[in-house]
Design an enzyme around this catalytic site. Structure first.
Site, PDB file in Angstrom:
ATOM      1  N   VAL A 125       0.845  -1.097   0.151  1.00 10.49           N
ATOM      2  CA  VAL A 125       0.369  -0.124   0.113  1.00 10.49           C
ATOM      3  C   VAL A 125       1.258   1.111  -0.246  1.00 10.49           C
ATOM      4  O   VAL A 125       0.158   2.127  -0.472  1.00 10.49           O
ATOM      5  CB  VAL A 125      -1.025  -0.151   1.230  1.00 10.49           C
ATOM      6  CG1 VAL A 125      -2.131   1.506   1.083  1.00 10.49           C
ATOM      7  CG2 VAL A 125      -1.678  -1.253   1.157  1.00 10.49           C
ATOM      8  N   GLU A 126       1.967   1.716   0.875  1.00  9.12           N
ATOM      9  CA  GLU A 126       2.376   2.205   0.645  1.00  9.12           C
ATOM     10  C   GLU A 126       3.831   2.695  -0.561  1.00  9.12           C
ATOM     11  O   GLU A 126       3.609   4.130  -1.046  1.00  9.12           O
ATOM     12  CB  GLU A 126       4.221   1.721   2.240  1.00  9.12           C
ATOM     13  CG  GLU A 126       3.442   2.237   3.772  1.00  9.12           C
ATOM     14  CD  GLU A 126       2.811   3.684   3.886  1.00  9.12           C
ATOM     15  OE1 GLU A 126       2.874   4.807   3.309  1.00  9.12           O
ATOM     16  OE2 GLU A 126       1.803   3.832   4.894  1.00  9.12           O
ATOM     17  N   THR A 127       3.985   1.501  -0.912  1.00 11.48           N
ATOM     18  CA  THR A 127       5.148   2.101  -2.055  1.00 11.48           C
ATOM     19  C   THR A 127       5.404   0.774  -3.723  1.00 11.48           C
ATOM     20  O   THR A 127       5.701   1.107  -4.432  1.00 11.48           O
ATOM     21  CB  THR A 127       6.146   2.165  -1.531  1.00 11.48           C
ATOM     22  OG1 THR A 127       7.184   1.076  -0.872  1.00 11.48           O
ATOM     23  CG2 THR A 127       6.685   3.404  -0.374  1.00 11.48           C
TER      24      THR A 127
END
Length: 187
Positions: A60-62
């Site tokens: 989700v972050e990167t």
């Protein structure tokens, strides 16, 4: 006639590829890959965290892309905020790791991010949904929501999270976590 043969060949290739894809036992892993498995496995084991949770947060972050820095300054694969990273580096006793390493070196970033998740897990008594929310919004905000009764900390009531960004974030992490645990029998 030549174009018809080309279409048939392309159709046969497509059907063959599709059959191989669906007959493969782990075909869904093509759509939901996990990168940096060795690093995630190692650091999850060290800090007693669920590796699927770590992988879902990275996704989700990167989406597993290294060297990322957000507009707000969050660093690396797990998008650690600089102040949080400095605090965590001191508490985790990782003096040889710099903020630049967190941005560029996947293993260092995964280690510190996993340590931070472990810290949040202790703060929230292992409540995975609250940990995910705290990773995004900060533990102070999540504790406030819980104390004020704005949110009860459960996955069933994610819709009650006061911040839209955090609500969406928690939903996405839970989605990828569920996909990973269903697709991969072991990490």
């Amino acid at each position: 006639m030549k174009w018809l043969r080309k279409k048939r060949v392309l159709l046969l290739l497509f059907v063959g590829f599709t059959a191989i894809l669906f007959l493969s036992t782990n075909w869904m892993s093509w759509f939901y890959p996990i990168y940096y498995k060795a690093e995630i496995r190692e650091h999850s084991s060290t800090y007693d965290m669920d590796p699927f949770l770590v992988a879902a947060i990275i996704r989700v972050e990167t989406n597993y892309k290294t060297g990322r820095e957000s507009k707000k300054g969050a660093l690396g694969l797990m998008q650690l905020m600089p102040d949080t990273a400095k605090w965590a580096l001191e508490k985790a006793k990782l003096p040889d790791v710099s903020l630049q390493q967190l941005k560029r070196e996947p293993s260092a970033n995964i280690e510190l991010g996993t340590w931070y998740l472990s810290s949040l897990s202790r703060q929230f008594d292992g409540n995975r949904t609250a940990v995910i929310a705290a990773y995004n919004a900060g533990p102070g905000k999540v504790k406030s929501w819980l104390e004020k009764g704005n949110w009860d900390g459960t996955a069933a009531s994610v819709k009650d999270i006061p911040f839209g960004e955090t609500r969406h974030y928690v939903q996405r992490v839970i989605y990828y976590y569920d996909q990973y645990t269903e697709i991969y029998s072991e990490f």
